[in-house]
Design a protein around this motif. Structure first.
Motif, mmCIF file in Angstrom:
data_model
loop_
_atom_site.group_PDB
_atom_site.id
_atom_site.type_symbol
_atom_site.label_atom_id
_atom_site.label_comp_id
_atom_site.label_asym_id
_atom_site.label_seq_id
_atom_site.Cartn_x
_atom_site.Cartn_y
_atom_site.Cartn_z
ATOM 1 N N UNK A 293 3.374 -10.226 0.783
ATOM 2 C CA UNK A 293 3.891 -8.977 1.528
ATOM 3 C C UNK A 293 3.227 -7.858 0.986
ATOM 4 N N UNK A 294 2.438 -7.942 -0.019
ATOM 5 C CA UNK A 294 1.683 -6.919 -0.567
ATOM 6 C C UNK A 294 0.299 -6.512 -0.184
ATOM 7 N N UNK A 295 -0.396 -5.272 -0.158
ATOM 8 C CA UNK A 295 -1.533 -4.972 0.186
ATOM 9 C C UNK A 295 -2.677 -5.923 -0.400
ATOM 10 N N UNK A 296 -2.475 -6.248 -1.734
ATOM 11 C CA UNK A 296 -3.368 -7.338 -2.415
ATOM 12 C C UNK A 296 -3.495 -8.605 -1.355
ATOM 13 N N UNK A 297 -2.647 -9.291 -0.855
ATOM 14 C CA UNK A 297 -2.903 -10.435 0.186
ATOM 15 C C UNK A 297 -3.538 -10.130 1.455
ATOM 16 N N UNK A 298 -3.281 -8.722 1.736
ATOM 17 C CA UNK A 298 -3.904 -8.140 2.906
ATOM 18 C C UNK A 298 -5.375 -7.683 2.636
ATOM 19 N N UNK B 150 8.657 -21.010 -4.531
ATOM 20 C CA UNK B 150 10.019 -21.660 -4.056
ATOM 21 C C UNK B 150 10.819 -20.549 -3.794
ATOM 22 N N UNK B 151 11.325 -20.485 -2.741
ATOM 23 C CA UNK B 151 12.559 -19.286 -2.540
ATOM 24 C C UNK B 151 13.828 -20.055 -3.488
ATOM 25 N N UNK B 152 13.831 -21.234 -3.293
ATOM 26 C CA UNK B 152 15.182 -21.763 -4.179
ATOM 27 C C UNK B 152 15.072 -21.753 -5.521
ATOM 28 N N UNK B 153 13.852 -21.178 -6.167
ATOM 29 C CA UNK B 153 13.737 -20.966 -7.692
ATOM 30 C C UNK B 153 13.044 -19.707 -7.822
ATOM 31 N N UNK B 154 14.228 -18.722 -7.561
ATOM 32 C CA UNK B 154 13.690 -17.276 -7.471
ATOM 33 C C UNK B 154 13.396 -16.649 -9.025
ATOM 34 N N UNK B 155 13.555 -17.535 -10.098
ATOM 35 C CA UNK B 155 12.897 -17.001 -11.357
ATOM 36 C C UNK B 155 11.605 -17.051 -11.360
ATOM 37 N N UNK B 156 10.817 -17.949 -10.556
ATOM 38 C CA UNK B 156 9.259 -18.130 -10.585
ATOM 39 C C UNK B 156 8.730 -17.625 -9.112
ATOM 40 N N UNK B 157 9.591 -17.135 -8.354
ATOM 41 C CA UNK B 157 9.127 -16.979 -6.968
ATOM 42 C C UNK B 157 8.466 -15.681 -6.859
ATOM 43 N N UNK B 158 7.090 -15.476 -7.056
ATOM 44 C CA UNK B 158 6.305 -14.284 -6.955
ATOM 45 C C UNK B 158 5.400 -14.304 -5.832
ATOM 46 N N UNK C 25 4.570 3.351 -11.862
ATOM 47 C CA UNK C 25 4.013 2.638 -10.645
ATOM 48 C C UNK C 25 3.675 1.126 -10.904
ATOM 49 N N UNK C 26 4.040 0.298 -10.125
ATOM 50 C CA UNK C 26 3.647 -1.133 -10.292
ATOM 51 C C UNK C 26 2.209 -1.278 -9.808
ATOM 52 N N UNK C 27 1.487 -1.844 -10.780
ATOM 53 C CA UNK C 27 0.278 -2.083 -10.476
ATOM 54 C C UNK C 27 -0.043 -3.404 -10.274
ATOM 55 N N UNK C 28 0.934 -4.656 -10.405
ATOM 56 C CA UNK C 28 0.691 -5.839 -10.235
ATOM 57 C C UNK C 28 0.942 -6.228 -8.753
ATOM 58 N N UNK C 29 0.458 -7.480 -8.255
ATOM 59 C CA UNK C 29 0.617 -7.775 -6.972
ATOM 60 C C UNK C 29 1.748 -8.263 -6.457
ATOM 61 N N UNK C 30 2.791 -8.109 -7.034
ATOM 62 C CA UNK C 30 4.013 -8.897 -6.896
ATOM 63 C C UNK C 30 5.268 -7.957 -7.497
ATOM 64 N N UNK C 31 6.417 -8.522 -7.652
ATOM 65 C CA UNK C 31 7.488 -7.681 -7.910
ATOM 66 C C UNK C 31 7.415 -7.636 -9.560
#
Length: 336
Positions: free
Chosen positions: A180-185, A166-174, A246-252
Protein backbone atom coordinates in the motif's frame (compact mmCIF):
# COMPACT_ATOMS: atom_id res chain seq x y z
CA UNK A 1 -24.07 -68.27 -20.00
CA UNK A 2 -27.21 -66.08 -19.87
CA UNK A 3 -27.35 -62.35 -20.57
CA UNK A 4 -27.71 -61.37 -16.89
CA UNK A 5 -24.57 -63.30 -15.97
CA UNK A 6 -22.67 -61.70 -18.83
CA UNK A 7 -23.71 -58.24 -17.66
CA UNK A 8 -22.68 -59.06 -14.10
CA UNK A 9 -19.23 -60.18 -15.22
CA UNK A 10 -18.88 -57.05 -17.38
CA UNK A 11 -19.84 -54.82 -14.47
CA UNK A 12 -17.37 -56.61 -12.18
CA UNK A 13 -14.60 -56.27 -14.73
CA UNK A 14 -15.39 -52.58 -15.16
CA UNK A 15 -15.33 -52.04 -11.40
CA UNK A 16 -12.06 -53.94 -11.15
CA UNK A 17 -10.61 -51.79 -13.92
CA UNK A 18 -11.73 -48.59 -12.17
CA UNK A 19 -10.27 -49.85 -8.89
CA UNK A 20 -7.02 -50.73 -10.64
CA UNK A 21 -6.78 -47.24 -12.15
CA UNK A 22 -7.50 -45.66 -8.75
CA UNK A 23 -4.91 -47.81 -7.03
CA UNK A 24 -2.40 -47.03 -9.77
CA UNK A 25 -2.97 -43.30 -9.34
CA UNK A 26 -2.68 -43.63 -5.59
CA UNK A 27 0.54 -45.58 -6.03
CA UNK A 28 1.82 -42.91 -8.43
CA UNK A 29 1.02 -40.21 -5.90
CA UNK A 30 2.67 -42.25 -3.19
CA UNK A 31 5.73 -42.78 -5.36
CA UNK A 32 5.80 -39.08 -6.21
CA UNK A 33 5.65 -38.19 -2.50
CA UNK A 34 8.33 -40.73 -1.74
CA UNK A 35 10.47 -39.38 -4.58
CA UNK A 36 9.96 -35.80 -3.33
CA UNK A 37 10.84 -36.91 0.19
CA UNK A 38 13.99 -38.57 -1.19
CA UNK A 39 14.97 -35.38 -3.03
CA UNK A 40 14.42 -33.36 0.14
CA UNK A 41 16.32 -35.84 2.30
CA UNK A 42 19.22 -35.80 -0.15
CA UNK A 43 19.24 -32.01 -0.22
CA UNK A 44 19.09 -31.65 3.57
CA UNK A 45 21.76 -34.28 4.03
CA UNK A 46 23.96 -32.31 1.62
CA UNK A 47 23.15 -29.12 3.52
CA UNK A 48 24.06 -30.73 6.85
CA UNK A 49 27.33 -32.03 5.41
CA UNK A 50 28.32 -28.54 4.27
CA UNK A 51 28.02 -29.00 0.52
CA UNK A 52 26.02 -25.77 0.10
CA UNK A 53 28.69 -24.02 2.14
CA UNK A 54 31.58 -25.47 0.16
CA UNK A 55 30.19 -24.34 -3.20
CA UNK A 56 28.68 -20.99 -2.14
CA UNK A 57 31.02 -19.73 0.61
CA UNK A 58 30.34 -16.01 0.11
CA UNK A 59 26.56 -16.38 0.20
CA UNK A 60 26.82 -18.85 3.09
CA UNK A 61 28.83 -16.38 5.18
CA UNK A 62 26.11 -13.80 4.66
CA UNK A 63 23.31 -16.22 5.47
CA UNK A 64 24.86 -17.75 8.59
CA UNK A 65 24.97 -14.31 10.28
CA UNK A 66 21.37 -13.55 9.41
CA UNK A 67 18.21 -13.92 11.46
CA UNK A 68 16.97 -16.35 8.80
CA UNK A 69 19.72 -18.72 9.89
CA UNK A 70 18.71 -18.20 13.52
CA UNK A 71 14.97 -18.22 12.88
CA UNK A 72 14.49 -21.39 14.94
CA UNK A 73 17.32 -21.21 17.47
CA UNK A 74 16.87 -17.55 18.46
CA UNK A 75 16.13 -17.45 22.20
CA UNK A 76 13.81 -14.45 21.86
CA UNK A 77 11.73 -16.32 19.29
CA UNK A 78 11.56 -19.51 21.33
CA UNK A 79 10.47 -17.60 24.44
CA UNK A 80 7.75 -15.76 22.50
CA UNK A 81 6.50 -18.84 20.64
CA UNK A 82 6.25 -20.81 23.87
CA UNK A 83 3.44 -18.48 24.93
CA UNK A 84 1.41 -18.95 21.73
CA UNK A 85 -1.34 -21.53 21.49
CA UNK A 86 -1.02 -23.75 18.40
CA UNK A 87 2.49 -22.43 17.84
CA UNK A 88 3.29 -25.16 15.30
CA UNK A 89 0.83 -23.69 12.82
CA UNK A 90 0.86 -20.03 13.82
CA UNK A 91 4.60 -19.50 14.45
CA UNK A 92 6.88 -22.46 13.88
CA UNK A 93 5.77 -23.05 10.30
CA UNK A 94 7.59 -19.89 9.20
CA UNK A 95 10.65 -20.42 11.36
CA UNK A 96 11.50 -23.92 10.08
CA UNK A 97 9.38 -24.40 6.95
CA UNK A 98 9.32 -27.00 4.23
CA UNK A 99 10.60 -25.61 0.89
CA UNK A 100 8.06 -23.03 -0.18
CA UNK A 101 8.46 -23.83 -3.86
CA UNK A 102 6.90 -27.18 -2.90
CA UNK A 103 4.20 -26.01 -0.51
CA UNK A 104 3.34 -22.98 -2.63
CA UNK A 105 4.53 -19.38 -2.93
CA UNK A 106 2.19 -17.17 -0.94
CA UNK A 107 0.56 -20.09 0.87
CA UNK A 108 1.01 -20.60 4.60
CA UNK A 109 4.20 -22.69 5.01
CA UNK A 110 4.29 -26.15 6.57
CA UNK A 111 6.55 -26.94 9.51
CA UNK A 112 9.18 -29.49 8.55
CA UNK A 113 9.68 -32.52 10.75
CA UNK A 114 13.49 -32.45 10.85
CA UNK A 115 16.50 -30.17 10.54
CA UNK A 116 14.63 -27.32 12.24
CA UNK A 117 17.82 -25.86 13.65
CA UNK A 118 18.71 -24.68 10.12
CA UNK A 119 15.84 -22.17 10.33
CA UNK A 120 15.13 -20.51 6.99
CA UNK A 121 17.93 -22.01 4.95
CA UNK A 122 18.78 -21.78 1.25
CA UNK A 123 16.67 -24.91 0.68
CA UNK A 124 13.57 -23.19 2.04
CA UNK A 125 13.65 -20.49 -0.65
CA UNK A 126 15.33 -22.29 -3.56
CA UNK A 127 14.59 -26.06 -3.55
CA UNK A 128 11.77 -27.49 -5.65
CA UNK A 129 9.99 -30.85 -5.49
CA UNK A 130 12.38 -32.41 -8.02
CA UNK A 131 15.53 -31.47 -6.14
CA UNK A 132 16.43 -28.59 -8.45
CA UNK A 133 17.54 -25.21 -7.14
CA UNK A 134 15.78 -22.10 -8.46
CA UNK A 135 17.43 -18.72 -8.71
CA UNK A 136 17.77 -15.49 -10.68
CA UNK A 137 19.25 -15.28 -14.18
CA UNK A 138 23.01 -15.83 -14.54
CA UNK A 139 23.13 -18.64 -11.99
CA UNK A 140 26.34 -20.60 -12.50
CA UNK A 141 25.87 -24.11 -13.85
CA UNK A 142 26.90 -26.97 -11.61
CA UNK A 143 27.01 -30.74 -11.69
CA UNK A 144 25.76 -31.08 -8.13
CA UNK A 145 22.16 -29.95 -8.68
CA UNK A 146 19.95 -28.71 -11.50
CA UNK A 147 19.60 -24.92 -11.87
CA UNK A 148 16.32 -23.34 -12.91
CA UNK A 149 15.96 -19.63 -13.67
CA UNK A 150 12.84 -18.31 -11.97
CA UNK A 151 11.45 -14.79 -12.44
CA UNK A 152 10.25 -14.64 -8.82
CA UNK A 153 13.83 -13.94 -7.70
CA UNK A 154 13.93 -10.79 -9.82
CA UNK A 155 10.75 -9.46 -8.17
CA UNK A 156 10.86 -11.38 -4.89
CA UNK A 157 8.10 -9.69 -2.86
CA UNK A 158 5.60 -12.57 -3.48
CA UNK A 159 8.27 -15.00 -2.28
CA UNK A 160 8.88 -12.95 0.87
CA UNK A 161 5.11 -12.64 1.41
CA UNK A 162 4.91 -16.38 2.01
CA UNK A 163 6.13 -15.73 5.56
CA UNK A 164 6.04 -11.94 5.85
CA UNK A 165 2.64 -11.33 4.27
CA UNK A 166 0.25 -13.73 5.98
CA UNK A 167 -2.72 -11.77 7.37
CA UNK A 168 -3.35 -14.66 9.77
CA UNK A 169 0.10 -14.03 11.29
CA UNK A 170 0.01 -10.26 12.00
CA UNK A 171 3.27 -10.37 13.96
CA UNK A 172 5.17 -10.72 10.69
CA UNK A 173 2.79 -9.32 8.09
CA UNK A 174 4.73 -6.41 6.63
CA UNK A 175 4.07 -7.06 2.97
CA UNK A 176 0.44 -5.94 3.22
CA UNK A 177 1.43 -2.45 4.37
CA UNK A 178 4.36 -2.40 1.93
CA UNK A 179 2.04 -3.04 -1.02
CA UNK A 180 0.00 0.00 0.00
CA UNK A 181 3.06 2.26 0.10
CA UNK A 182 4.69 4.50 -2.49
CA UNK A 183 7.70 2.19 -2.41
CA UNK A 184 5.72 -0.60 -4.08
CA UNK A 185 4.29 1.94 -6.54
CA UNK A 186 7.87 2.89 -7.42
CA UNK A 187 8.58 -0.78 -8.29
CA UNK A 188 10.74 -1.36 -5.24
CA UNK A 189 10.70 -4.78 -3.59
CA UNK A 190 11.48 -6.20 -0.17
CA UNK A 191 14.97 -6.92 -1.48
CA UNK A 192 15.61 -3.23 -2.21
CA UNK A 193 16.15 -2.54 1.50
CA UNK A 194 16.67 -5.95 3.05
CA UNK A 195 18.89 -7.58 0.41
CA UNK A 196 21.09 -4.74 -0.87
CA UNK A 197 22.93 -5.14 -4.15
CA UNK A 198 26.38 -6.68 -3.92
CA UNK A 199 29.00 -7.84 -6.42
CA UNK A 200 30.80 -11.07 -5.57
CA UNK A 201 31.64 -14.57 -6.75
CA UNK A 202 28.38 -16.46 -6.83
CA UNK A 203 30.01 -19.84 -6.29
CA UNK A 204 33.28 -21.68 -6.55
CA UNK A 205 32.28 -22.42 -10.17
CA UNK A 206 32.27 -18.68 -10.97
CA UNK A 207 35.15 -17.07 -12.85
CA UNK A 208 34.29 -13.46 -12.06
CA UNK A 209 32.22 -11.44 -9.63
CA UNK A 210 28.67 -10.68 -10.73
CA UNK A 211 25.86 -8.53 -9.35
CA UNK A 212 23.55 -10.18 -6.86
CA UNK A 213 21.66 -9.59 -3.63
CA UNK A 214 23.17 -9.84 -0.17
CA UNK A 215 21.64 -12.68 1.84
CA UNK A 216 21.52 -10.89 5.19
CA UNK A 217 17.92 -9.58 5.40
CA UNK A 218 18.86 -6.90 7.91
CA UNK A 219 15.93 -5.70 9.97
CA UNK A 220 15.12 -4.87 13.56
CA UNK A 221 18.30 -6.52 14.90
CA UNK A 222 20.46 -4.19 12.77
CA UNK A 223 21.35 -0.80 14.29
CA UNK A 224 22.23 0.56 10.84
CA UNK A 225 18.86 -0.52 9.45
CA UNK A 226 17.00 1.00 12.39
CA UNK A 227 18.80 4.32 11.93
CA UNK A 228 17.52 4.41 8.35
CA UNK A 229 13.96 3.56 9.36
CA UNK A 230 12.92 6.93 10.80
CA UNK A 231 13.92 10.60 11.07
CA UNK A 232 13.38 13.35 13.64
CA UNK A 233 13.15 17.03 12.69
CA UNK A 234 12.79 20.23 14.73
CA UNK A 235 10.96 23.36 13.65
CA UNK A 236 10.39 26.60 15.57
CA UNK A 237 7.77 29.29 15.56
CA UNK A 238 7.16 32.04 18.07
CA UNK A 239 6.97 30.51 21.56
CA UNK A 240 6.80 26.91 20.28
CA UNK A 241 8.95 24.03 19.12
CA UNK A 242 7.69 21.20 16.91
CA UNK A 243 9.16 17.69 16.80
CA UNK A 244 8.29 15.71 13.66
CA UNK A 245 8.76 11.94 13.51
CA UNK A 246 8.66 10.38 10.04
CA UNK A 247 8.61 6.72 9.08
CA UNK A 248 11.18 6.12 6.33
CA UNK A 249 10.66 2.37 6.15
CA UNK A 250 8.55 0.92 3.36
CA UNK A 251 6.05 -0.61 5.75
CA UNK A 252 4.51 -0.21 9.21
CA UNK A 253 6.84 0.97 11.94
CA UNK A 254 7.47 -0.78 14.23
CA UNK A 255 7.06 -3.76 11.96
CA UNK A 256 6.58 -6.57 14.44
CA UNK A 257 3.58 -6.41 16.79
CA UNK A 258 5.87 -7.17 19.75
CA UNK A 259 8.16 -4.19 19.08
CA UNK A 260 7.82 -0.72 20.57
CA UNK A 261 9.22 2.65 19.48
CA UNK A 262 9.74 5.25 22.19
CA UNK A 263 10.08 8.99 21.57
CA UNK A 264 11.42 11.05 24.51
CA UNK A 265 11.42 14.85 24.33
CA UNK A 266 13.05 17.07 26.95
CA UNK A 267 12.88 20.86 27.08
CA UNK A 268 15.58 22.69 29.08
CA UNK A 269 15.57 26.33 30.16
CA UNK A 270 18.45 28.60 29.20
CA UNK A 271 19.82 27.94 32.68
CA UNK A 272 19.88 24.19 32.01
CA UNK A 273 16.92 23.23 34.17
CA UNK A 274 14.33 20.77 32.90
CA UNK A 275 11.23 22.69 31.84
CA UNK A 276 9.25 19.77 30.41
CA UNK A 277 9.57 16.08 29.60
CA UNK A 278 7.35 14.03 27.32
CA UNK A 279 7.29 10.35 26.32
CA UNK A 280 5.37 8.93 23.37
CA UNK A 281 5.27 5.22 22.49
CA UNK A 282 4.17 3.53 19.26
CA UNK A 283 3.12 -0.11 19.07
CA UNK A 284 0.48 -2.51 17.89
CA UNK A 285 -0.90 -2.67 21.43
CA UNK A 286 -1.65 1.06 21.23
CA UNK A 287 -2.93 0.82 17.67
CA UNK A 288 -0.73 3.75 16.62
CA UNK A 289 2.00 2.22 14.45
CA UNK A 290 3.18 4.49 11.64
CA UNK A 291 2.31 3.52 8.04
CA UNK A 292 5.01 4.03 5.42
CA UNK A 293 5.94 7.74 5.04
CA UNK A 294 3.60 8.73 7.89
CA UNK A 295 4.48 11.73 10.06
CA UNK A 296 3.59 12.46 13.67
CA UNK A 297 4.10 15.97 15.08
CA UNK A 298 4.38 17.10 18.67
CA UNK A 299 4.26 20.78 19.68
CA UNK A 300 5.82 22.17 22.87
CA UNK A 301 5.70 25.59 24.48
CA UNK A 302 9.21 27.02 24.34
CA UNK A 303 11.05 30.27 24.88
CA UNK A 304 14.02 31.72 23.04
CA UNK A 305 17.20 30.30 24.51
CA UNK A 306 15.59 27.03 25.60
CA UNK A 307 17.17 23.78 24.43
CA UNK A 308 15.00 20.98 23.07
CA UNK A 309 16.22 17.41 22.77
CA UNK A 310 14.34 14.55 21.08
CA UNK A 311 15.47 10.94 21.14
CA UNK A 312 13.88 7.97 19.34
CA UNK A 313 14.65 4.46 20.58
CA UNK A 314 13.64 0.92 19.64
CA UNK A 315 12.47 -1.64 22.15
CA UNK A 316 12.99 -5.14 20.70
CA UNK A 317 10.44 -6.74 23.04
CA UNK A 318 8.24 -5.45 25.82
CA UNK A 319 10.64 -7.20 28.22
CA UNK A 320 13.77 -5.45 26.92
CA UNK A 321 15.17 -3.21 29.70
CA UNK A 322 15.56 0.48 28.89
CA UNK A 323 19.35 0.26 29.09
CA UNK A 324 19.21 -2.03 26.04
CA UNK A 325 16.89 0.05 23.87
CA UNK A 326 18.48 0.89 20.52
CA UNK A 327 18.88 4.53 19.54
CA UNK A 328 17.34 5.21 16.15
CA UNK A 329 17.54 9.01 15.91
CA UNK A 330 18.36 12.04 18.03
CA UNK A 331 18.13 15.81 17.51
CA UNK A 332 19.04 18.71 19.77
CA UNK A 333 18.83 22.47 19.18
CA UNK A 334 18.52 25.85 20.91
CA UNK A 335 15.22 27.64 20.37
CA UNK A 336 15.96 30.84 18.38
Amino acid sequence: MNRRCTLTISVCLALLFVAFIALSKRADRGNARAETKTHHDDAYQAFQKGKCKSCHPAIWREWEKSMHAQAWTDVIYQAAAAQVADRENRCDACHAPEPILVTGIGKMPILRARHREAGVSCLVCHLDADGAMHGPPASAETNFHANITNAVYTEPTPLCATCHGQPSVPAHDLVTSFRESRFAAENKTCATCHMPAVKRLQSTASYESIAGRKHTWQGSRSVAQLKRAATLNLNFTENSATVTLQNKAGHLLPGNIYRVIVLDVTLFTAAGNVRQTSRHTFSEAQANRLPADARRTFVFDAQAGDTIEARLRYQLTTETPEASWIRMAEVRAIVP
